[in-house]
Scaffold this motif. Structure first.
Motif, PDB file in Angstrom:
ATOM      1  N   SER A   1     -10.202  74.336 -77.056  1.00 55.04           N
ATOM      2  CA  SER A   1     -11.359  73.620 -76.513  1.00 55.04           C
ATOM      3  C   SER A   1     -11.068  72.130 -76.477  1.00 55.04           C
ATOM      4  CB  SER A   1     -12.623  73.906 -77.340  1.00 55.04           C
ATOM      5  OG  SER A   1     -12.458  73.481 -78.676  1.00 55.04           O
ATOM      6  N   HIS A   2     -11.816  71.454 -75.609  1.00 56.54           N
ATOM      7  CA  HIS A   2     -11.718  69.995 -75.497  1.00 56.54           C
ATOM      8  C   HIS A   2     -13.131  69.416 -75.550  1.00 56.54           C
ATOM      9  CE1 HIS A   2     -10.770  65.987 -74.148  1.00 56.54           C
ATOM     10  NE2 HIS A   2     -11.575  66.124 -73.117  1.00 56.54           N
ATOM     11  N   HIS A   3     -13.275  68.283 -76.176  1.00 53.77           N
ATOM     12  CA  HIS A   3     -14.605  67.694 -76.367  1.00 53.77           C
ATOM     13  C   HIS A   3     -14.523  66.185 -76.214  1.00 53.77           C
ATOM     14  CE1 HIS A   3     -15.626  71.572 -78.375  1.00 53.77           C
ATOM     15  NE2 HIS A   3     -14.365  71.494 -78.733  1.00 53.77           N
ATOM     16  N   ARG A   4     -15.504  65.626 -75.508  1.00 50.11           N
ATOM     17  CA  ARG A   4     -15.668  64.167 -75.415  1.00 50.11           C
ATOM     18  C   ARG A   4     -17.034  63.837 -75.968  1.00 50.11           C
ATOM     19  NH1 ARG A   4     -12.915  61.902 -70.344  1.00 50.11           N
ATOM     20  NH2 ARG A   4     -14.497  60.284 -70.511  1.00 50.11           N
ATOM     21  N   ILE A   5     -17.061  62.983 -76.930  1.00 56.18           N
ATOM     22  CA  ILE A   5     -18.331  62.625 -77.561  1.00 56.18           C
ATOM     23  C   ILE A   5     -18.463  61.107 -77.552  1.00 56.18           C
ATOM     24  CG2 ILE A   5     -19.740  62.758 -79.667  1.00 56.18           C
ATOM     25  CD1 ILE A   5     -18.201  65.319 -80.370  1.00 56.18           C
TER      26      ILE A   5
ATOM     27  N   ASP B   1     -30.074  61.306 -69.698  1.00 54.21           N
ATOM     28  CA  ASP B   1     -29.052  61.179 -68.655  1.00 54.21           C
ATOM     29  C   ASP B   1     -28.580  59.745 -68.442  1.00 54.21           C
ATOM     30  OD1 ASP B   1     -29.103  63.835 -68.192  1.00 54.21           O
ATOM     31  OD2 ASP B   1     -30.512  63.729 -66.509  1.00 54.21           O
ATOM     32  N   ALA B   2     -29.358  58.774 -68.909  1.00 57.64           N
ATOM     33  CA  ALA B   2     -29.015  57.373 -68.648  1.00 57.64           C
ATOM     34  C   ALA B   2     -27.728  57.002 -69.379  1.00 57.64           C
ATOM     35  CB  ALA B   2     -30.156  56.478 -69.113  1.00 57.64           C
ATOM     36  N   PRO B   3     -26.923  56.114 -68.768  1.00 51.87           N
ATOM     37  CA  PRO B   3     -25.650  55.744 -69.389  1.00 51.87           C
ATOM     38  C   PRO B   3     -25.867  55.100 -70.755  1.00 51.87           C
ATOM     39  CG  PRO B   3     -25.815  54.867 -67.147  1.00 51.87           C
ATOM     40  CD  PRO B   3     -27.147  55.428 -67.484  1.00 51.87           C
ATOM     41  N   LEU B   4     -24.903  55.335 -71.649  1.00 50.22           N
ATOM     42  CA  LEU B   4     -24.965  54.681 -72.958  1.00 50.22           C
ATOM     43  C   LEU B   4     -24.605  53.214 -72.765  1.00 50.22           C
ATOM     44  CD1 LEU B   4     -23.217  57.340 -75.237  1.00 50.22           C
ATOM     45  CD2 LEU B   4     -25.570  57.257 -74.418  1.00 50.22           C
ATOM     46  N   THR B   5     -25.244  52.373 -73.530  1.00 51.64           N
ATOM     47  CA  THR B   5     -25.005  50.930 -73.381  1.00 51.64           C
ATOM     48  C   THR B   5     -24.796  50.299 -74.748  1.00 51.64           C
ATOM     49  OG1 THR B   5     -27.378  50.588 -73.469  1.00 51.64           O
ATOM     50  CG2 THR B   5     -26.380  50.668 -71.276  1.00 51.64           C
ATOM     51  N   GLY B   6     -24.361  49.058 -74.719  1.00 54.81           N
ATOM     52  CA  GLY B   6     -24.224  48.314 -75.970  1.00 54.81           C
ATOM     53  C   GLY B   6     -23.009  48.774 -76.757  1.00 54.81           C
ATOM     54  N   ASP B   7     -23.214  49.001 -78.038  1.00 52.00           N
ATOM     55  CA  ASP B   7     -22.125  49.375 -78.939  1.00 52.00           C
ATOM     56  C   ASP B   7     -21.900  50.892 -78.852  1.00 52.00           C
ATOM     57  OD1 ASP B   7     -20.272  49.544 -80.918  1.00 52.00           O
ATOM     58  OD2 ASP B   7     -21.665  49.160 -82.567  1.00 52.00           O
ATOM     59  N   VAL B   8     -20.863  51.290 -78.124  1.00 52.06           N
ATOM     60  CA  VAL B   8     -20.622  52.716 -77.898  1.00 52.06           C
ATOM     61  C   VAL B   8     -19.282  53.118 -78.521  1.00 52.06           C
ATOM     62  CG1 VAL B   8     -20.292  54.516 -76.163  1.00 52.06           C
ATOM     63  CG2 VAL B   8     -21.969  52.694 -75.761  1.00 52.06           C
ATOM     64  N   ALA B   9     -19.339  54.149 -79.343  1.00 48.90           N
ATOM     65  CA  ALA B   9     -18.103  54.689 -79.933  1.00 48.90           C
ATOM     66  C   ALA B   9     -17.746  55.971 -79.198  1.00 48.90           C
ATOM     67  CB  ALA B   9     -18.317  54.974 -81.415  1.00 48.90           C
ATOM     68  N   GLU B  10     -16.477  56.067 -78.798  1.00 47.27           N
ATOM     69  CA  GLU B  10     -16.067  57.267 -78.051  1.00 47.27           C
ATOM     70  C   GLU B  10     -15.009  58.046 -78.815  1.00 47.27           C
ATOM     71  OE1 GLU B  10     -16.042  57.130 -73.725  1.00 47.27           O
ATOM     72  OE2 GLU B  10     -16.123  54.941 -73.939  1.00 47.27           O
ATOM     73  N   PHE B  11     -15.124  59.343 -78.744  1.00 51.24           N
ATOM     74  CA  PHE B  11     -14.206  60.233 -79.452  1.00 51.24           C
ATOM     75  C   PHE B  11     -13.775  61.359 -78.522  1.00 51.24           C
ATOM     76  CE2 PHE B  11     -17.546  58.614 -82.187  1.00 51.24           C
ATOM     77  CZ  PHE B  11     -16.856  58.046 -83.246  1.00 51.24           C
ATOM     78  N   THR B  12     -12.527  61.771 -78.648  1.00 54.97           N
ATOM     79  CA  THR B  12     -12.115  63.000 -77.972  1.00 54.97           C
ATOM     80  C   THR B  12     -11.433  63.906 -78.989  1.00 54.97           C
ATOM     81  OG1 THR B  12      -9.907  62.232 -77.363  1.00 54.97           O
ATOM     82  CG2 THR B  12     -11.696  61.789 -75.793  1.00 54.97           C
ATOM     83  N   PHE B  13     -11.581  65.192 -78.774  1.00 54.17           N
ATOM     84  CA  PHE B  13     -10.952  66.171 -79.661  1.00 54.17           C
ATOM     85  C   PHE B  13     -10.339  67.302 -78.842  1.00 54.17           C
ATOM     86  CE2 PHE B  13     -14.279  64.295 -82.315  1.00 54.17           C
ATOM     87  CZ  PHE B  13     -13.590  64.019 -83.487  1.00 54.17           C
ATOM     88  N   ASP B  14      -9.175  67.748 -79.276  1.00 50.30           N
ATOM     89  CA  ASP B  14      -8.539  68.925 -78.669  1.00 50.30           C
ATOM     90  C   ASP B  14      -8.181  69.920 -79.760  1.00 50.30           C
ATOM     91  OD1 ASP B  14      -7.975  68.506 -75.661  1.00 50.30           O
ATOM     92  OD2 ASP B  14      -7.543  66.552 -76.580  1.00 50.30           O
ATOM     93  N   PHE B  15      -8.548  71.172 -79.523  1.00 49.01           N
ATOM     94  CA  PHE B  15      -8.251  72.230 -80.488  1.00 49.01           C
ATOM     95  C   PHE B  15      -7.494  73.354 -79.793  1.00 49.01           C
ATOM     96  CE2 PHE B  15     -12.136  70.114 -81.927  1.00 49.01           C
ATOM     97  CZ  PHE B  15     -11.730  69.710 -83.189  1.00 49.01           C
ATOM     98  N   PRO B  16      -6.554  73.967 -80.499  1.00 48.22           N
ATOM     99  CA  PRO B  16      -5.698  74.988 -79.870  1.00 48.22           C
ATOM    100  C   PRO B  16      -6.261  76.406 -79.990  1.00 48.22           C
ATOM    101  CG  PRO B  16      -4.921  74.548 -82.080  1.00 48.22           C
ATOM    102  CD  PRO B  16      -6.145  73.679 -81.884  1.00 48.22           C
ATOM    103  N   TYR B  17      -5.651  77.309 -79.258  1.00 43.52           N
ATOM    104  CA  TYR B  17      -5.863  78.738 -79.526  1.00 43.52           C
ATOM    105  C   TYR B  17      -5.349  79.047 -80.927  1.00 43.52           C
ATOM    106  CZ  TYR B  17      -6.479  79.732 -74.492  1.00 43.52           C
ATOM    107  OH  TYR B  17      -6.932  79.787 -73.212  1.00 43.52           O
ATOM    108  N   LEU B  18      -6.014  79.994 -81.589  1.00 41.41           N
ATOM    109  CA  LEU B  18      -5.564  80.403 -82.924  1.00 41.41           C
ATOM    110  C   LEU B  18      -5.522  81.921 -83.019  1.00 41.41           C
ATOM    111  CD1 LEU B  18      -7.691  78.064 -85.254  1.00 41.41           C
ATOM    112  CD2 LEU B  18      -5.247  77.857 -84.741  1.00 41.41           C
ATOM    113  N   VAL B  19      -4.471  82.429 -83.641  1.00 43.83           N
ATOM    114  CA  VAL B  19      -4.413  83.872 -83.917  1.00 43.83           C
ATOM    115  C   VAL B  19      -5.144  84.169 -85.220  1.00 43.83           C
ATOM    116  CG1 VAL B  19      -2.276  84.407 -82.708  1.00 43.83           C
ATOM    117  CG2 VAL B  19      -2.179  83.608 -85.076  1.00 43.83           C
TER     118      VAL B  19
END
Lengths: 730, 155
Positions: free
Chosen positions: A450-454, A331-349
């Motif tokens: 879906s949406h994701h934050r990594i 649970d502790a915050p990430l520190t130092g060298d942190v890489a952040e990514f976000t992704f969004d994906f659509p509905y698919l038929v």
């Protein structure tokens, strides 16, 4: 078919116990219990039928007096070639003549065939034991019959290509000659199975499809082709918004259309029944309907995306579930060298080539259904529920599906129920419910958006040390955990060597229906994990393959490592590529198999052109190498189609993509050359139908990253009206 | 007004409205159900038939327009190109779900009748109007090349 004599009927009960034991103890119930609790529950409830054609050789094998072996296929043939795969398992152990083996599809029948569930790429894995045991038991009965007839020891008898022989005395007899005697023998409890190096059929290119002829001569084999005496065609006007209800309708004009028989309200909208498909279509077009949108989803996609971003940032009342937790300080915050990514994906038929359809008739307690059903025993229960009868009174005739990709495998059985509801109105006349392509594309049950934050805290060695993952995705099932939404993340080898992992999933519920779509959560988790790992490799100044290799070694991911090494070898990774092209690779485990893909890509404007894909597959023992290659090719085409073009979007709740003009799909001229290599293995078979899909999007994204330096944080690659790929014949 | 159609070499009289798409006349009126509905807007090619030898999408073609034309469906198509295509499709196990394959075969046969030895570019042009969601495209391409080679070799 030979009538089973009394002794054999008794043996049949014992034989079921053999198979039943194998089923209950095997992966089937365990594996499906996780992904399809409805399916298993439904199947258990639907007992009550009897084996329609009892055979001395069990439910899955019938042998005709002329020696032809008929294998009863309890799985759904939807293109993956399972009919031939199952037949090969039986024919191998039976030592049947492959050219005299045919396959028929089983009707829904839990008693005879167990739960009939085609899902999770598990059909070969779950039938691996029971079908080989069935074949071996039948073989033993022939051996025993011959030993008795010739008065020789069983151990001296051989069976090959449907001929039983005693080489020492030069006697031999085909199955046909020994059939009556063999059918009287008792099937052994636990017949010996062959060693893999004794296989004559499994693992060879002799395992070929047996359904090509009807499919290239236009034989009427699909639900769409069903024609029954007195049959009506039905179409339904559905609410244009999800969650909308029928307020009122006027069918005056619809009933004036020549051929229209009736129009009436059902749960899901207004049904029009007619003598022909075209009359039903025109009749439906002539309906005047008012919808009540008070409970409907009214948001546009952009709003849902904003809402998802808020949820992922914790601005929500929803409480998340933990899908991956590791370490004291998760649970502790990430520190130092942190890489952040976000992704969004659509509905698919899913858009299988055969739009949804189902034939149903209701006569008192009895319901007859014809459908390309993944889950016929579930459909049985669902149909019984709406027809107010018991599952045992519902017969589902399973026919080949013109594709599915998950759409025909809903525990909700939506269109099956719809067909039964309509058939209750048509006074015993059978009804063929047809959804138009527009109905299919706008009617829901999408791969969820879906949406994701990594966020990754990178260690001094350049490797991920701590992970924080937040995902937002609607649940696929009405109950239970939403584990499918994040499958492929929590068990990723990239997480194994980290000191802390904090993975949380938010599962909002709202009226847009979602469902399983070929490769399910892997369809986007592979994109995230494989694309961000390339970005981390670049940050660390390392080659993406070398960076992965380090992580796989740390995680002891031996299969990933082998697949990666073979991929680099086959694709000449590290060698120069033509000017204008770049390469990307991805390795992902799904449905028990590890697949690696390398894509060679150039850009034409903003349009990725994928020229070549090399694929490496570790799927355990390869039952049918050519069909595995076909599934990998098909999976790449399916995945690439979605990655390039796939997006179902809403405008104030209304789906904007209605047909192949507004939702382009990959065409022949866009299909890359594919080379598939299957790793040799002695492990039991794992999935093949789905695992080819996930790696292609990240392989392309990684190639684009190499080409342009720009990462991809959402799919599809091509968005908006410019995305069209209309073919030259359009 | 009844309409006289020539389908697979036979004259068939139908009394569908002239604007009814040929697809539904073939399937529902004449019982030729190997020609399939996939989109209804001439985008997927599952409904491909030959009209006077040309591959056309029957789902958007009013039946009134093809009165007096020679219509050939998957059930009636015949000749050396057809045999070569079917043999090549079988040898390579092309179909998966198979639903689009009637249309694929009809388009491939029309191509080979126009261009006996097609290039990859010819195949792109002739076959890109036929969608296959199973993505059997590479096998289709290879099978067309096989069929062309078989056709160019004296028996």
């Amino acid at each position: 078919m030979i009538e089973a004599p009394r002794t054999a009927r008794l043996a049949l009960t014992r034989r079921r116990m053999i198979l039943g034991g194998a089923l209950a103890g095997g992966a089937l119930l365990v594996g499906y219990g996780v992904t399809h609790p409805m399916a298993v529950g439904g199947a258990l409830l639907s007992g009550g039928g009897t084996d329609p054609e009892p055979s001395a050789f069990g439910s899955f094998i019938r042998i005709a007096p002329d020696g032809w072996v008929t294998v009863v296929n309890r799985q759904q043939e939807l293109g993956q070639g399972i009919h031939a795969g199952l037949a090969a398992l039986i024919a191998e152990e039976l030592d049947a003549n492959w050219d005299r083996v045919r396959v028929v599809d089983a009707h829904s029948n839990f008693r005879a065939y167990g739960p009939q569930i085609t899902a999770g790429s598990r059909s070969i894995a779950s039938n691996w034991e029971p079908m080989r045991i069935a074949g071996a038991a039948a073989r033993a009965m022939f051996v025993e019959a011959a030993a008795l007839r010739w008065q020789v020891p069983r151990a001296q008898i051989t069976v090959r290509d449907g001929v039983v022989a005693h080489p020492a005395s030069r006697r031999s007899a085909p199955f046909a000659e020994l059939l009556a005697d063999a059918a009287r023998r008792t099937p052994p409890q636990s017949p010996a199975l062959k060693q893999a190096n004794d296989y004559r059929l499994i693992g060879t290119d002799r395992v070929r499809r047996k359904d090509v002829a009807p499919k290239i001569t236009g034989a009427p084999i699909y639900t769409q082709d069903v024609a029954k005496p007195g049959m009506l065609v039905a179409m339904v006007a559905h609410s244009p918004r999800f969650g909308g209800r029928l307020a009122r309708f006027d069918s005056t004009d619809a009933l004036k259309v020549k051929g229209v028989v009736d129009a009436f309200a059902i749960d899901t909208g207004v049904a029009v029944v007619a003598e022909t498909s075209w009359a039903a279509r025109r009749g439906r077009d002539a309906l005047r309907i008012e919808w009540d949108d008070r409970a409907a989803e009214m948001r546009s996609t952009a709003q849902i995306v904003r809402d998802y971003h808020d949820i992922a940032a914790g601005r929500t009342d929803l409480s998340p579930s933990d899908f991956a937790t590791k370490g004291q300080d998760a649970d502790a915050p990430l520190t130092g060298d942190v890489a952040e990514f976000t992704f969004d994906f659509p509905y698919l038929v899913h858009a299988p080539m055969e739009p949804l359809d189902c034939v149903a008739s209701v006569d008192g307690w009895n319901v007859a259904i014809t459908s390309g059903a993944h889950l016929p025993t579930v459909d049985q229960v669902q149909a019984a529920r709406v027809a107010l009868t018991i599952p045992g009174k519902v017969d589902v005739e399973v026919v080949p599906a013109g594709g599915s990709f998950g759409r025909r495998g809903l525990a909700a059985s939506d269109y099956v129920i719809e067909a039964v509801r309509i058939a209750r109105h048509t006074a015993r006349r059978p009804v063929k419910l047809m959804w138009t392509r527009e109905d299919e594309m706008t009617g829901g049950y999408y791969r969820p958006m879906s949406h994701h934050r990594i966020a990754v805290q990178v260690g001094a060695d350049g490797l991920p040390a701590r992970w924080r993952l937040r995902s937002v995705c609607q649940p696929l099932l009405p109950f239970g955990s939403n584990e499918q939404a994040v499958e492929g993340m929590g068990n990723s080898p990239y997480l194994a060597s980290a000191t802390s992992v904090d993975g949380k999933l938010y599962s909002p519920r709202f009226p847009v229906p979602v469902s399983f779509w070929r490769s399910v959560g892997h369809s986007y988790t592979a994109m995230m994990m494989e694309h961000l790992i390339d970005q981390l490799a670049r940050r660390a100044g390392q080659d993406p393959a070398a960076y992965r290799r380090t992580l796989y070694r740390k995680a002891r991911a031996a299969r990933h490592l082998k697949v990666l090494d073979e991929l680099c070898r086959r694709a000449d990774w590290g060698c120069a590529v033509d000017v204008g092209f770049a390469r990307g690779l991805a390795v992902h485990e799904a449905m028990g198999s590890v697949v690696g893909q390398m894509a060679e890509v150039r850009l034409d404007g903003n349009r990725p052109i994928v020229r070549r894909v090399v694929a490496i597959v570790d799927c355990g023992i390869a039952v049918s190498p050519d069909q595995i290659a076909a599934q990998i090719e098909g999976g790449i085409g399916f995945g690439l189609s979605a990655a390039l073009y796939g997006a179902t979007t809403l405008d104030k709740g209304i789906v904007q993509q209605t047909n192949f003009d507004t939702q382009p799909m990959l065409r022949l001229n866009e299909m890359p050359a594919v080379e598939t290599y299957i790793l040799p293995s002695t492990a039991p078979p794992t999935g093949v139908g789905e695992p080819g899909v996930p790696p292609i999007a990240p392989a392309v994204a990684n190639a684009l990253l190499a080409l342009t330096g720009r990462p991809t944080n959402s799919l599809p690659f091509l968005k908006g009206p410019g995305a069209s790929n209309l073919g030259p014949m359009a | 007004m009844p309409i006289d159609l020539s389908v697979n070499g036979r004259t068939r009289r139908v009394d569908d409205d002239a604007e009814t798409p040929l697809l539904w006349v073939l399937r529902d009126t004449l019982g030729l159900r190997g020609t399939r509905y996939g989109c209804g807007i001439a985008q997927c090619g599952a409904c491909t038939v030959h009209v006077d030898g040309q591959p056309v999408r029957s789902c958007t073609l009013p039946v009134g327009v093809v009165e007096s034309a020679a219509i050939t469906t998957i059930e009636g198509v015949a000749g050396p190109e057809v045999e070569a295509v079917r043999a090549a499709w079988t040898a390579r196990d092309v179909p998966q779900c198979g639903f689009c394959q009637s249309g694929q075969v009809m388009s491939a046969v029309a191509l080979l009748r126009t261009i006996p030895i097609p290039s990859d570019a010819d195949i792109d042009l002739a076959m890109s109007g036929n969608l296959c969601r199973c993505a059997t495209y590479n096998r289709i391409r290879a099978a067309i090349h096989d069929a062309a080679r078989a056709g160019s070799t004296p028996a």
